[in-house]
Design a protein around this motif. Sequence first.
Motif, PDB file in Angstrom:
ATOM      1  N   GLN A  55       0.924  -0.802  -0.015  1.00  0.00           N
ATOM      2  CA  GLN A  55       0.026   0.418   0.076  1.00  0.00           C
ATOM      3  C   GLN A  55       0.662   1.505   0.432  1.00  0.00           C
ATOM      4  OE1 GLN A  55      -2.467  -0.090   3.487  1.00  0.00           O
ATOM      5  NE2 GLN A  55      -3.967   1.653   1.774  1.00  0.00           N
ATOM      6  N   PRO A  56       2.132   1.187   0.713  1.00  0.00           N
ATOM      7  CA  PRO A  56       2.719   2.591   0.736  1.00  0.00           C
ATOM      8  C   PRO A  56       2.813   2.950  -0.335  1.00  0.00           C
ATOM      9  CG  PRO A  56       2.755   1.451   2.750  1.00  0.00           C
ATOM     10  CD  PRO A  56       2.383   0.207   1.524  1.00  0.00           C
ATOM     11  N   ASN A  57       3.903   1.845  -1.645  1.00  0.00           N
ATOM     12  CA  ASN A  57       4.561   1.834  -2.841  1.00  0.00           C
ATOM     13  C   ASN A  57       3.367   2.490  -3.834  1.00  0.00           C
ATOM     14  OD1 ASN A  57       7.188   2.474  -1.175  1.00  0.00           O
ATOM     15  ND2 ASN A  57       7.096  -0.253  -1.154  1.00  0.00           N
ATOM     16  N   ASN A  58       1.940   1.536  -3.731  1.00  0.00           N
ATOM     17  CA  ASN A  58       1.295   2.076  -4.722  1.00  0.00           C
ATOM     18  C   ASN A  58       0.973   1.155  -5.352  1.00  0.00           C
ATOM     19  OD1 ASN A  58      -1.045   3.020  -5.253  1.00  0.00           O
ATOM     20  ND2 ASN A  58      -0.283   5.129  -6.234  1.00  0.00           N
ATOM     21  N   LYS A  59       1.239  -0.495  -5.685  1.00  0.00           N
ATOM     22  CA  LYS A  59       1.459  -0.867  -5.527  1.00  0.00           C
ATOM     23  C   LYS A  59       0.783  -2.726  -5.659  1.00  0.00           C
ATOM     24  CE  LYS A  59       6.338  -0.052  -7.384  1.00  0.00           C
ATOM     25  NZ  LYS A  59       6.051   0.581  -8.433  1.00  0.00           N
ATOM     26  N   ILE A  60       0.465  -3.263  -7.213  1.00  0.00           N
ATOM     27  CA  ILE A  60      -0.596  -4.474  -6.791  1.00  0.00           C
ATOM     28  C   ILE A  60       0.922  -5.741  -7.217  1.00  0.00           C
ATOM     29  CG2 ILE A  60      -1.702  -6.591  -7.166  1.00  0.00           C
ATOM     30  CD1 ILE A  60      -3.973  -3.489  -7.101  1.00  0.00           C
ATOM     31  N   TRP A  61       1.071  -6.596  -5.863  1.00  0.00           N
ATOM     32  CA  TRP A  61       2.030  -7.959  -6.707  1.00  0.00           C
ATOM     33  C   TRP A  61       1.389  -9.710  -6.813  1.00  0.00           C
ATOM     34  CZ3 TRP A  61       7.316  -6.970  -7.569  1.00  0.00           C
ATOM     35  CH2 TRP A  61       8.475  -6.230  -7.233  1.00  0.00           C
ATOM     36  N   LEU A  69       7.976 -13.978  -8.375  1.00  0.00           N
ATOM     37  CA  LEU A  69       7.044 -12.831  -8.097  1.00  0.00           C
ATOM     38  C   LEU A  69       6.909 -11.901  -8.590  1.00  0.00           C
ATOM     39  CD1 LEU A  69       6.043 -11.076  -5.399  1.00  0.00           C
ATOM     40  CD2 LEU A  69       8.397 -11.461  -4.224  1.00  0.00           C
ATOM     41  N   SER A  70       6.018 -10.914  -8.967  1.00  0.00           N
ATOM     42  CA  SER A  70       5.763 -10.201 -10.209  1.00  0.00           C
ATOM     43  C   SER A  70       5.419  -8.948  -9.832  1.00  0.00           C
ATOM     44  CB  SER A  70       5.715 -11.191 -11.356  1.00  0.00           C
ATOM     45  OG  SER A  70       4.615 -11.213 -11.588  1.00  0.00           O
ATOM     46  N   LEU A  71       5.785  -7.685 -10.303  1.00  0.00           N
ATOM     47  CA  LEU A  71       4.501  -6.832 -10.174  1.00  0.00           C
ATOM     48  C   LEU A  71       3.247  -6.585 -10.861  1.00  0.00           C
ATOM     49  CD1 LEU A  71       3.985  -3.727  -8.883  1.00  0.00           C
ATOM     50  CD2 LEU A  71       5.515  -2.816 -11.343  1.00  0.00           C
ATOM     51  N   PHE A  72       2.545  -6.789 -10.574  1.00  0.00           N
ATOM     52  CA  PHE A  72       1.179  -6.524 -11.087  1.00  0.00           C
ATOM     53  C   PHE A  72       0.775  -5.573 -11.884  1.00  0.00           C
ATOM     54  CE2 PHE A  72      -3.815  -6.173 -11.694  1.00  0.00           C
ATOM     55  CZ  PHE A  72      -3.906  -7.563 -12.453  1.00  0.00           C
ATOM     56  N   MET A  73       1.011  -4.663 -10.713  1.00  0.00           N
ATOM     57  CA  MET A  73       0.374  -3.137 -11.126  1.00  0.00           C
ATOM     58  C   MET A  73       0.608  -2.125 -10.435  1.00  0.00           C
ATOM     59  SD  MET A  73      -3.907  -2.059 -11.351  1.00  0.00           S
ATOM     60  CE  MET A  73      -4.631  -0.480 -11.841  1.00  0.00           C
ATOM     61  N   ASP A  74       1.364  -1.229 -11.409  1.00  0.00           N
ATOM     62  CA  ASP A  74       1.810  -0.170 -10.332  1.00  0.00           C
ATOM     63  C   ASP A  74       0.250   1.398 -10.183  1.00  0.00           C
ATOM     64  OD1 ASP A  74       3.163   2.033  -9.047  1.00  0.00           O
ATOM     65  OD2 ASP A  74       4.865   2.058 -10.777  1.00  0.00           O
ATOM     66  N   LYS A  75       0.915   2.205  -9.691  1.00  0.00           N
ATOM     67  CA  LYS A  75      -0.558   3.281  -9.911  1.00  0.00           C
ATOM     68  C   LYS A  75      -1.465   2.913  -9.102  1.00  0.00           C
ATOM     69  CE  LYS A  75       2.299   6.805 -12.061  1.00  0.00           C
ATOM     70  NZ  LYS A  75       2.121   7.552 -13.376  1.00  0.00           N
ATOM     71  N   ALA A  76      -1.644   2.173  -7.680  1.00  0.00           N
ATOM     72  CA  ALA A  76      -3.127   1.432  -8.200  1.00  0.00           C
ATOM     73  C   ALA A  76      -3.952   2.013  -7.234  1.00  0.00           C
ATOM     74  CB  ALA A  76      -2.048  -0.573  -7.370  1.00  0.00           C
ATOM     75  N   GLY A  77      -3.644   2.919  -7.127  1.00  0.00           N
ATOM     76  CA  GLY A  77      -4.557   3.508  -6.027  1.00  0.00           C
ATOM     77  C   GLY A  77      -4.866   3.272  -5.002  1.00  0.00           C
ATOM     78  N   ARG A  78      -3.518   3.104  -4.045  1.00  0.00           N
ATOM     79  CA  ARG A  78      -3.306   2.505  -2.882  1.00  0.00           C
ATOM     80  C   ARG A  78      -3.830   2.004  -2.356  1.00  0.00           C
ATOM     81  NH1 ARG A  78       0.818   6.194  -0.428  1.00  0.00           N
ATOM     82  NH2 ARG A  78       1.490   7.997  -1.517  1.00  0.00           N
ATOM     83  N   ALA A  79      -4.409   0.924  -3.223  1.00  0.00           N
ATOM     84  CA  ALA A  79      -4.952  -0.483  -3.004  1.00  0.00           C
ATOM     85  C   ALA A  79      -4.767  -1.221  -1.314  1.00  0.00           C
ATOM     86  CB  ALA A  79      -5.154  -1.615  -4.436  1.00  0.00           C
ATOM     87  N   ASN A  80      -5.732  -1.472  -0.677  1.00  0.00           N
ATOM     88  CA  ASN A  80      -5.642  -2.156  -0.034  1.00  0.00           C
ATOM     89  C   ASN A  80      -6.098  -3.180   0.283  1.00  0.00           C
ATOM     90  OD1 ASN A  80      -5.298  -3.196   2.729  1.00  0.00           O
ATOM     91  ND2 ASN A  80      -6.021  -0.880   3.918  1.00  0.00           N
ATOM     92  N   GLY A  81      -7.497  -4.466   0.659  1.00  0.00           N
ATOM     93  CA  GLY A  81      -8.009  -5.062  -0.064  1.00  0.00           C
ATOM     94  C   GLY A  81      -8.633  -5.368  -1.063  1.00  0.00           C
TER      95      GLY A  81
END
Length: 292
Positions: A55-61, A69-81
């Motif tokens: 969340q602090p880095n605004n990414k979904i992995w 392990l790979s990055l799925f999405m950057d600038k992800a709305g600071r997604a939580n759940g």
Amino acid sequence: MRLLIWLCCCLSLQAFAQPSHLFDVTTKPQLISRQFEFTEGPSVDKRGNIFFTDQPNNKIWEYDINGKLSLFMDKAGRANGTYFDSKGNLVACADEHNQLWQINPKKKVKVLLRNYEGKLFNGPNDLWIDKNDNIYFTDPYFQRDYWTRNKSEMSGQKLFLLSKGISKPIVLDSLVKPNGIVGTPDGKHLFVADIGAGKVYKYEIKANGTITNRQLFCSETTDGITLDELGNLYLAGKGVTIISPKGEQIGHIDIPEPWTANLCFGGKDRKTLFITASKAIYIMRMKVRGVE
């Protein structure tokens, strides 16, 4: 005779402390990576791949079924759940602007909810989606340093339902600080963690998707929660605490991190317990399957 009774009591206590029917008690959780700022919101797709947020880095992995392990999405709305719907869309509690997002497999974002009756949500935190794609989500207030506001616009901290095909959510209940949430696969019961009250509640889900008959399930201060196929509830917080369907603690998994935020089952057979804990992620092989 007394010796026999004493031995039986010792064996009983040992079984309680070490639930060998759930996992090999000689093993420990396996650290996968400690490269994040704060991990949260794991969910599993139909194949068994696990998606989680930093969340602090605004990414979904993504942690896939092959252990990659790979990055799925950057600038992800600071997604939580996060949670997957029946069509393979990843629904996310987008905390940056207090919204609910739907992210399709091509990573196209649709904003499902922007506010409630013209007021900003406190900060959608966690969610569960039933087999009919009704979305249940919690909305506690945790002040973020990236917000321009410093107080809530809502009257209280609530549990919401966004029914399929409906554009406006309804309030199901008000709690001190609702957090983790999960429902049973038959759609009959809903569990909600009230981290502010140090309690987990169990509700009955009615045919129209609303809830009734709130009951105290257990008194535990917990963050995210998940279920296994035996009906045991797994609570994230200080490690992982396992609660039986009767509301009794039957086990605990130590995690060597300051805080365990959330967890889910994944992998091809859904027997990999995936754990988000502070700056790290862990996995642990189980003898039971998850049901999410």
